[in-house]
Design a protein around this motif. Structure first.
Motif, PDB file in Angstrom:
ATOM      1  N   SER A  94      83.427  59.813  69.677  1.00  0.00           N
ATOM      2  CA  SER A  94      82.497  60.693  68.971  1.00  0.00           C
ATOM      3  C   SER A  94      81.535  61.338  69.959  1.00  0.00           C
ATOM      4  N   GLU A 122      76.947  64.699  60.589  1.00  0.00           N
ATOM      5  CA  GLU A 122      78.084  64.278  61.403  1.00  0.00           C
ATOM      6  C   GLU A 122      78.387  65.264  62.529  1.00  0.00           C
ATOM      7  N   ILE A 159      83.913  61.543  61.775  1.00  0.00           N
ATOM      8  CA  ILE A 159      83.097  60.343  61.585  1.00  0.00           C
ATOM      9  C   ILE A 159      82.781  60.065  60.110  1.00  0.00           C
ATOM     10  N   ASN A 160      81.537  59.635  59.779  1.00  0.00           N
ATOM     11  CA  ASN A 160      81.371  58.921  58.505  1.00  0.00           C
ATOM     12  C   ASN A 160      79.998  59.050  57.845  1.00  0.00           C
ATOM     13  N   CYS A 164      84.839  55.869  57.672  1.00  0.00           N
ATOM     14  CA  CYS A 164      85.405  57.136  58.157  1.00  0.00           C
ATOM     15  C   CYS A 164      86.459  57.658  57.188  1.00  0.00           C
TER      16      CYS A 164
END
Length: 334
Positions: free
Chosen positions: A50, A103, A282-283, A150
């Motif tokens: 990330s 994100e 990502i999440n 995720c």
């Protein structure tokens, strides 16, 4: 304390280092378990996750543990609480944070990527990313909440209804998670492709998957699915994802491919089918839903965890010397 330190690209060392100092807004966590995933493979090999991991650094962005100390400003957890950690830390000030897309933060940092993570006995994290976990979720399973989140974020980007037929391409850990999460979100038919007869059979017999396809010998139906999730990241499977959709379909490109990879698609097909092709990164804001899914019993993660390592076994795994891994976790503390 004992820590597994990434000292250079493709080089790790077990070191004895000082415990981290807790800042006023931080929590110190005694690590119980840390998950290891494809992002850790990439970081070990000098590729970005990330964000970039600059050695020396302690990896481990999928974690569970017990609160050992809290800073003076922390109110959401206390010493002794069982917790998990969302590794992603947003700046709150950039254009993307200000437009409710954290994100995509231009100043993203992450536990286990840009700051030391869970492959050590104690690590710290801002209180804002620390989540209590209920007693009926084991520490081992709690270490997988980050990858679950995720996948949950990816599903939240889709428009789902019960009548849909969905296909997940890829029988790795994340693909198998998606197959369960789609069912939990009410999709009535969820099919799965992959290369492992054992995993495909287990998902059909035990985890509710409707149909499976071993793509070594079987073809995926074309023009058939309302939702296709690509969880591999290869040009071949990305093209298959587009071909498998029927009119009005949605494709979620979740698999992480090589930074310089490209795939071909028929642009007329995208137009004629009126397809939606969605990326997922990502999440954000998905941990509470992920914890709830686990607590509800709608996700069976224990069946997907195939290996448990100690710290001194992690590098051998990241070097690719351990075969047949569905999901690996590392037992860090007692």
């Amino acid at each position: 304390m004992k820590a597994l330190v990434l000292t250079a690209t493709k080089k790790m060392e077990i070191q004895d280092i000082d415990q981290p100092t807790v800042k006023p807004n931080e929590v110190k966590i005694q690590t119980k378990y840390a998950g290891v995933c494809g992002t850790d493979h990439a970081l070990y090999n000098g590729l970005p996750g990330s964000a970039d991991a600059v050695p020396p650094i302690v990896l481990g962005h999928e974690n569970s543990g017990v609160v050992a100390e809290v800073g003076s400003e922390v109110t959401n957890v206390k010493v002794g609480d069982r917790v998990t950690v969302d590794p992603n830390i947003y700046c709150g000030q950039c254009f993307y944070c200000h437009t409710d897309r954290p994100e995509l933060c231009e100043n993203l940092s992450a536990v286990g990527v840009t700051r030391n993570g869970g492959l050590e006995e104690y690590f710290t994290a801002p209180a804002t990313v620390v989540y209590p976990i209920p007693d009926d979720i084991s520490f081992k399973v709690a270490a997988t909440i980050e990858p679950i989140s995720c996948a949950v974020h990816g599903v939240q980007l889709l428009n789902l209804t019960p009548y849909q037929r969905a296909l997940v391409i890829g029988d790795g850990f994340t693909g198998q998670l998606f197959a369960q999460i789609l069912q939990a979100y009410g999709v009535h038919q969820v099919d799965l492709t992959g290369h492992s007869d054992k995993k495909l059979a287990m998902n059909k017999e035990k985890l509710g998957v409707t149909n499976t396809y071993n793509t070594k010998t079987e073809k995926i139906p074309t023009d058939y699915y309302d939702v296709v999730i690509e969880a591999v990241g290869s040009p071949e499977t990305q093209s298959q994802a587009v071909e498998a959709t029927r009119k009005g379909g949605q494709v979620l490109m979740f698999g992480v491919g090589s930074p310089d990879a490209h795939f071909e698609m028929n642009t007329y097909e995208v137009y004629q089918k009126q397809l939606t092709i969605q990326g997922s990164f990502i999440n954000p804001n998905a941990f509470e839903d992920s914890i709830a899914l686990l607590q509800s019993g709608k996700l069976d993660v224990d069946s997907l965890i195939s290996h448990e390592f100690n710290l001194d076994e992690v590098e051998n795994f990241l070097q690719g010397n351990v075969k047949g891994v569905s999901k690996a976790v590392v037992k860090v503390g007692d």
